[in-house]
Design an enzyme around this catalytic site. Structure first.
Site, PDB file in Angstrom:
ATOM      1  N   GLU A 115       0.834  -1.205   0.000  1.00 11.92           N
ATOM      2  CA  GLU A 115       0.000   0.000   0.000  1.00 11.92           C
ATOM      3  C   GLU A 115       0.871   1.258   0.000  1.00 11.92           C
ATOM      4  O   GLU A 115       0.488   2.287  -0.567  1.00 11.92           O
ATOM      5  CB  GLU A 115      -0.947  -0.021   1.197  1.00 11.92           C
ATOM      6  CG  GLU A 115      -2.074  -1.044   1.014  1.00 11.92           C
ATOM      7  CD  GLU A 115      -3.009  -1.128   2.197  1.00 11.92           C
ATOM      8  OE1 GLU A 115      -4.177  -0.740   2.062  1.00 11.92           O
ATOM      9  OE2 GLU A 115      -2.564  -1.594   3.267  1.00 11.92           O
ATOM     10  N   GLU A 137      -4.350  -9.436   2.577  1.00  7.24           N
ATOM     11  CA  GLU A 137      -5.151  -9.248   3.792  1.00  7.24           C
ATOM     12  C   GLU A 137      -6.390 -10.138   3.842  1.00  7.24           C
ATOM     13  O   GLU A 137      -6.809 -10.567   4.916  1.00  7.24           O
ATOM     14  CB  GLU A 137      -5.578  -7.779   3.927  1.00  7.24           C
ATOM     15  CG  GLU A 137      -4.477  -6.842   4.386  1.00  7.24           C
ATOM     16  CD  GLU A 137      -3.676  -6.256   3.226  1.00  7.24           C
ATOM     17  OE1 GLU A 137      -2.989  -5.251   3.430  1.00  7.24           O
ATOM     18  OE2 GLU A 137      -3.743  -6.819   2.108  1.00  7.24           O
TER      19      GLU A 137
END
Length: 715
Positions: A115, A137
């Protein structure tokens, strides 16, 4: 700050190198967050700033969020939302600075680490297979909460981004470049920062993100485009087929990804934060983080391995070139371990080696292996019918048929071929290791190594310690399993050990449901709804009821031999009644094209219509009871294994139950299932099942006490 170094060159380019003190990897701790906020302020104040390179001093680029904090936090939902928003704020600030940012990815950049890269204007990765990128995730029951969902959709478009987000794919450099997750690859790490600086110099005005520019359009079409609308409409149905509605994270990801295209970017980021907070508080996320992150971390880091210097194996022998032996030979050679594959004839051994050849060819066809790699792998496997060819082996893995007399003969004849400090492993699914060790000249060097079929796909090994197995042998066996890239779980000797005992209860309860009048279709449906990979009747056919009966007969012979009445399978009365009857009827399973299913020439199968003959009494079992019976039988048997000392840790129970047995992964494993339900609710439901259906659902009090007493001590 202690979390990074900050260097500005003569061209006005600042290189920020993440380097968390006293840690092997960079993670999103509170110290890192303080450092990021300070770094942003420093960059804002910098005169003559022309660009920023983000790099890492660790072997990996960045490991991601602080899962320990997320799992154990006592924050309210609002406090957790504020924390998530604070975490992602520096990334948005990076995008607002009017200079280009480049990520110099020297190693794995996963989760929050990737990210960070997404918030940059350009991503360069080194050509190293370990330098994987991705947002995994979802595999931990959560979603990328630092802008990952919104930025992936904005950068790649919905159709390209959804599979990467909802499946948590991790891509190596070449695949990442093709997918658009990175923009360039360099050959060496020394080239990373120079390449990043060169790009900044060539693109001085690249500091504004496309989604911050007026008139931005999503790649592949916006939310109203027909193809995007179709993808958004189909995604929930496709997801349900995979998750069965048991895993909330993929559904939440799809929801946020689709709706992010219908609102402003900053609003989408806030929706993403709310989605993460909702998932973090779910039992599925807590279970996944505890088992798949911390549990796997404990196994891979060697926390449950006996202390001592590591052992590197150079030469191995596999005795028996059947399905299991051939698979073990593949697993060893795939990781570069020289392997002698021995059988009663060279022809049989060659057939075993051919199995590896076929597996390698499949990988070549799928572009997952080169011909050169295959040739090297095949050169490591030597088929033979002579014991002398594996003399001096560091490890011998006996993988002959599950017959105690045959194994006794092979163990006696082959042990002397071991190196002086070598170890001997028997691949068995249920025969007591302590009994097999009686045929071994040195039982301290003898251990059980239970591989699972098919070996090339089932990457887990149950290591079984006999009564005389030494700690040194256990340590070496642990190192062997890790060296070939498999997950080691350690158990103590018992009839059926851990995995076979527990798996047998799933199969038996399926037949017990049949005796209680549940239709075969509903039985298979209950297995599906519970989250098991395959219904119990289908599994019976795959395993073969003839093999099940032979295993039962073997244990009866062992009882007579040892003068004992073993507990193995004592509650599996339905298997003995129905399974043995099916064998007598000639319906032994899939191999014979006749079992609980009929197998047709076109490859389809249908349930055998004569199964109603096995109904004893129609007890009007609800689908809820059917699902719980299939699950609670396994959980309670796992508790018995813990109570008897067969299992050593909850971690191994959970990992073993999922990866070896197929226990529903959304629960976090057979013992984590209890934590997810809470002790009181679990005990109440088990008591209800015991009252309605029998003593096999009675919970061993000692195991429950052991679980929760140890948890209180740890707290």
């Amino acid at each position: 700050m202690s979390e990074y170094t900050y260097e500005k060159d003569a061209d006005g380019i600042v290189t920020v190198t993440f380097d968390a003190q006293d840690k092997s990897a960079n993670t999103m701790t509170f110290a890192w967050l303080d450092a990021m906020e300070e770094m942003i302020e420093s960059l804002k104040a910098e005169e003559g700033l022309t660009g920023v390179v983000l790099a890492s001093a660790k072997k990996t680029f960045f490991a991601g969020g602080d899962l320990d904090f997320m799992l154990n936090s006592t924050q309210t939902a609002q406090e957790m939302y504020d924390y998530v928003e604070r975490n992602k704020a520096p990334f948005r600030a990076m995008e607002k600075l009017p200079v280009p940012f480049v990520a110099a990815i020297n190693g794995a950049a996963l989760g929050g680490g990737y990210e960070i890269c997404l918030a940059c204007d350009h991503r360069i990765v080194v050509a190293d297979p370990k330098a994987v990128v991705g947002l995994p995730e979802v595999t931990l029951g959560v979603l990328p909460g630092a802008g990952g969902v919104c930025r992936m959709v904005a950068m790649l478009g919905l159709e390209a981004a959804l599979p990467l987000l909802a499946e948590g794919k991790q891509l190596r450099p070449d695949a990442a470049l093709t997918a658009g997750m990175v923009d360039a690859i360099v050959e060496t790490q020394d080239q990373l920062i120079p390449a990043a600086k060169d790009w900044i110099k060539a693109n001085p005005k690249a500091g504004t993100k496309p989604w911050d520019k007026k008139g931005f359009k999503y790649p592949g079409g916006d939310a109203t485009a027909p193809n995007v609308r179709m993808a958004a409409a189909m995604a929930p149905t496709m997801l349900y087929g995979k998750t069965r509605g048991l895993m909330p994270a993929p559904e939440k990801i799809v929801d946020i990804a689709v709706n992010s295209m219908r609102m402003g970017f900053d609003s989408a980021l806030r929706a993403e934060s709310r989605g993460l907070v909702a998932l973090l508080r779910s039992p599925e996320a807590k279970a996944a983080i505890k088992t798949f992150f911390f549990g796997m971390q404990a196994v891979k880091s060697g926390k449950i391995r006996p202390e001592g210097a590591p052992t590197k194996f150079k030469k191995a022998a596999v005795l028996g070139a059947g399905m299991m032996g051939a698979g073990i030979a593949w697993a060893q050679a795939y990781k570069g371990l020289e392997t002698v594959l021995k059988d009663v004839s060279v022809e049989n051994a060659e057939k075993g080696k051919a199995y590896s050849n076929a597996l390698a060819d499949k990988r070549i066809k799928r572009k997952r292996m080169t011909q050169e790699r295959k040739d090297g792998l095949m050169d490591l496997i030597t088929p033979t019918d002579k014991d002398a060819d594996y003399k001096g082996a560091d490890i011998i893995v006996e993988a002959v048929f599950e017959d105690i007399n045959l194994k006794a003969k092979v163990i006696k004849e082959s042990f002397e071929m071991l190196a002086d400090d070598g170890i001997y492993g028997s691949n068995t699914s249920s025969l007591p290791i302590s009994v097999l060790a009686e045929f071994c000249p040195d039982p301290t060097r003898f251990i059980g190594l239970h591989f699972f079929s098919p070996v090339d796909k089932m990457k887990i090994v149950e290591i079984i310690c006999g009564k005389q197995t030494s700690q040194e042998t256990l340590r070496k066996a642990y190192d062997y399993v890790a060296q070939i890239g498999y997950i080691p779980i350690v158990v103590n000797d018992s009839r059926g050990f851990f995995t076979s005992r527990v798996f047998a209860t799933y199969l038996d309860e399926g037949l017990a449901l049949m005796q209680d009048g549940v239709s075969p279709v509903a039985i298979e449906r209950a297995g599906w709804k519970a989250g098991m990979p395959v219904g119990p009747l289908a599994v019976h056919d795959e395993v073969s009821m003839e093999l099940t009966r032979k295993a039962w007969e073997t244990h009866k012979e062992l009882d007579e031999r040892l003068g004992e009445d073993s507990a193995f399978g004592k509650d599996n009365a339905a298997t003995r009644h129905i399974g043995h009857a099916m064998v007598d009827l000639g319906r032994r399973g899939r191999k014979d094209s006749a079992g609980f299913y009929d197998y047709h020439a076109d490859g389809t199968k249908t349930l055998w219509p004569e199964l109603s003959q096995f109904v004893v009494e129609d007890r009007d079992v609800s689908i809820e009871d059917a699902v719980d019976r299939l699950i609670y039988r396994q959980v309670i048997e796992t508790l018995r294994c813990l109570d008897e000392g067969v299992l050593n840790t909850e971690t191994e129970a959970n990992i073993g139950s999922i990866f070896a047995i197929g226990f529903p992964p959304h629960t976090g494993g057979a013992l984590q299932f209890i934590h997810g339900k809470t002790k009181d609710l679990f005990l109440a439901r088990a008591a209800e099942l015991a009252e309605k259906y029998g003593a096999r659902f009675v919970v061993p009090e000692g195991a429950i006490a052991k679980m929760f007493d140890s948890e209180q001590k740890a707290a």
